[in-house]
Motif scaffolding. Structure first.
Motif, mmCIF file in Angstrom:
data_model
loop_
_atom_site.group_PDB
_atom_site.id
_atom_site.type_symbol
_atom_site.label_atom_id
_atom_site.label_comp_id
_atom_site.label_asym_id
_atom_site.label_seq_id
_atom_site.Cartn_x
_atom_site.Cartn_y
_atom_site.Cartn_z
ATOM 1 N N UNK A 139 0.841 -1.325 0.140
ATOM 2 C CA UNK A 139 0.126 -0.050 0.243
ATOM 3 C C UNK A 139 1.027 1.119 0.061
ATOM 4 N N UNK A 140 2.001 1.256 0.569
ATOM 5 C CA UNK A 140 2.914 2.083 0.467
ATOM 6 C C UNK A 140 3.370 2.626 -1.004
ATOM 7 N N UNK A 141 3.461 1.589 -1.641
ATOM 8 C CA UNK A 141 3.892 1.829 -3.149
ATOM 9 C C UNK A 141 2.739 2.395 -3.886
ATOM 10 N N UNK A 142 1.362 2.089 -3.525
ATOM 11 C CA UNK A 142 0.277 2.658 -4.170
ATOM 12 C C UNK A 142 0.162 4.338 -3.945
ATOM 13 N N UNK A 143 0.738 4.574 -2.560
ATOM 14 C CA UNK A 143 0.682 6.007 -2.256
ATOM 15 C C UNK A 143 1.738 6.698 -2.937
ATOM 16 N N UNK A 144 2.758 5.959 -3.213
ATOM 17 C CA UNK A 144 3.840 6.767 -4.028
ATOM 18 C C UNK A 144 3.452 6.930 -5.262
ATOM 19 N N UNK A 145 2.713 5.729 -5.977
ATOM 20 C CA UNK A 145 2.146 6.053 -7.277
ATOM 21 C C UNK A 145 1.362 7.475 -7.318
ATOM 22 N N UNK A 146 0.480 7.459 -6.243
ATOM 23 C CA UNK A 146 -0.320 8.790 -6.364
ATOM 24 C C UNK A 146 0.482 10.119 -6.004
ATOM 25 N N UNK A 147 1.782 9.914 -5.486
ATOM 26 C CA UNK A 147 2.412 11.240 -5.281
ATOM 27 C C UNK A 147 3.244 11.510 -6.630
ATOM 28 N N UNK A 148 3.567 10.415 -7.267
ATOM 29 C CA UNK A 148 4.458 10.471 -8.498
ATOM 30 C C UNK A 148 3.589 10.752 -9.792
ATOM 31 N N UNK A 149 2.220 10.241 -10.068
ATOM 32 C CA UNK A 149 1.635 10.278 -11.026
ATOM 33 C C UNK A 149 0.050 11.048 -10.878
ATOM 34 N N UNK A 150 -0.299 11.120 -9.682
ATOM 35 C CA UNK A 150 -1.717 11.808 -9.540
ATOM 36 C C UNK A 150 -1.547 13.079 -8.948
ATOM 37 N N UNK A 151 -0.305 13.823 -8.722
ATOM 38 C CA UNK A 151 -0.458 15.095 -8.299
ATOM 39 C C UNK A 151 -0.732 14.937 -6.503
ATOM 40 N N UNK B 73 10.311 1.627 0.196
ATOM 41 C CA UNK B 73 8.781 2.132 -0.157
ATOM 42 C C UNK B 73 8.636 3.811 0.378
ATOM 43 N N UNK B 74 9.456 4.023 1.234
ATOM 44 C CA UNK B 74 8.780 5.416 1.814
ATOM 45 C C UNK B 74 9.744 6.554 1.015
ATOM 46 N N UNK B 75 10.668 6.006 0.150
ATOM 47 C CA UNK B 75 11.540 7.078 -0.612
ATOM 48 C C UNK B 75 11.069 7.238 -1.915
ATOM 49 N N UNK B 76 10.650 8.321 -1.849
ATOM 50 C CA UNK B 76 9.732 8.665 -3.161
ATOM 51 C C UNK B 76 10.566 8.683 -4.120
ATOM 52 N N UNK B 77 11.646 9.258 -4.366
ATOM 53 C CA UNK B 77 12.905 9.473 -5.341
ATOM 54 C C UNK B 77 13.163 8.034 -5.839
ATOM 55 N N UNK B 78 13.465 7.260 -4.941
ATOM 56 C CA UNK B 78 13.945 5.771 -5.015
ATOM 57 C C UNK B 78 12.975 5.107 -5.815
ATOM 58 N N UNK B 79 11.687 5.096 -5.195
ATOM 59 C CA UNK B 79 10.598 4.434 -5.845
ATOM 60 C C UNK B 79 10.136 4.792 -7.281
#
Length: 347
Positions: free
Chosen positions: A44-56, A320-326
């Motif tokens: 679910x952390x990856x899902x959140x990252x996708x929201x940060x990276x690709x859904x503003x 998973x909590x590192x946005x740049x890495x993900x």
């Protein structure tokens, strides 16, 4: 009448053909990714990252909804630490003993706002050497990995003007129940990520989402080697992940499906190796108890030659909590799927 009926039928058929063509074009642009893994692996952390990276990022309502949850996490984390300390039978500082007992007696997780006095109590107990000792022994208890993050930030979190930031939300774990699906566009493709609950009672629902998947991302909390299951305190989490991984690969739906294996929580894995030996989980491990040798050994446990018979398995070590890495890893994942595996799907 016959001519009129024939025209009507032709019109209806054209409508159907147009609809089928539109559906076909839509499917040609859509890539479905399925996220699998056991509970607390970090899916679910990856899902959140996708929201940060690709859904503003997150909407205002979503951010607001996390505020009481995060405050509850702070209070509940301290409760778990105090209860674990009671099991260890170690004494808190004399001034903190009654305070801790009273905290348990008056514990009300849904009381989302607290007084300055109550905040001081939380910070005082958290700083007690006995509680810090429990935190060092946390792998022996069902204490969330990120409890220290929230307790260290208790002052900010209980401030009247508090609004959760991205790091707070990424660290906040809410067990997935049912199915979560997010959509985002990258290039000309519409990516659909399907996240299903990883707890044992959720896995029976997985089968309904296996068909039509273009790629599978299997997430493993690599620090699991030192932990036991929530559902059964006699079972090692890494052993459970291996069992689920093995049964997933044997499933007929994934015989030719591209698979990306995510060894997640590398930051916590490095910390766990300081406290625990990998050989306690895997007696056949005889290497140095460091990241390089331990991670290599675990990778071999998951990526065996027999698994590579029908498909290639790609892997990444990540936090998973590192946005740049993900973001960097997922760019590679998308390229891998498009360039190496899905040429037959998208012409």
């Amino acid at each position: 009448m016959g001519t009129q009926g024939s025209k009507s039928e032709k019109k209806r058929m054209k409508k159907i053909e147009k609809s089928l063509e539109e559906t076909k074009n839509k499917l040609a642009k859509e890539i479905r990714l399925l996220l699998l893994g056991t509970g607390d692996s970090g899916k679910s952390t990856f899902v959140k990252q996708f929201q940060i990276l690709y859904q503003d990022g997150f909407s205002k309502d979503k951010i607001h909804s996390y505020k009481p949850v995060i405050r509850c996490v702070v209070k509940y984390s301290l409760k778990q630490l105090i209860e674990a300390n009671k099991k260890l039978e170690t004494e808190l500082k004399k001034k903190n003993q009654k305070i801790a007992e009273n905290y348990l007696k008056t514990f009300a997780p849904r009381n989302f706002s607290i007084s300055t006095k109550q905040l001081i109590v939380i910070q005082q107990i958290w700083s007690d050497p006995a509680i810090k000792n429990v935190w060092d022994l946390r792998d022996n208890f069902q204490i969330p990995d990120n409890s220290d993050y929230f307790l260290d930030n208790a002052g900010r979190i209980f401030d009247k003007s508090y609004s959760p930031n991205n790091i707070d939300i990424l660290n906040c774990r809410i067990a997935t129940t049912g199915i979560q699906e997010i959509h985002f566009d990258v290039g000309e493709k519409n990516w659909v990520v399907v996240d299903v609950g990883g707890q044992r009672n959720e896995r029976r629902k997985w089968i309904h989402h296996f068909e039509g998947v273009h790629a599978l991302i299997f997430v493993i909390g690599i620090n699991e080697f030192a932990k036991k299951l929530y559902e059964d305190n006699t079972i090692n989490r890494m052993h459970e992940s291996l069992m689920v991984w093995d049964s997933t690969l044997k499933n007929r739906y994934f015989k030719k499906t591209p698979i990306i294996l995510m060894f997640n929580k590398v930051d916590l894995f490095k910390e766990s190796l300081i406290r625990s030996n990998l050989s306690d989980c895997f007696p056949d491990f005889n290497g140095e108890n460091n990241f390089e040798e331990a991670s290599k050994f675990i990778k071999k446990k998951f990526i065996k030659k027999k698994y590579l018979k029908f498909r290639k398995i790609y892997h990444h070590f990540t936090c998973g909590t590192d946005t740049k890495m993900v973001g960097n890893i997922f760019s590679d994942v998308m390229e891998t799927i498009l360039d190496n595996h899905l040429k037959d799907y998208f012409v």
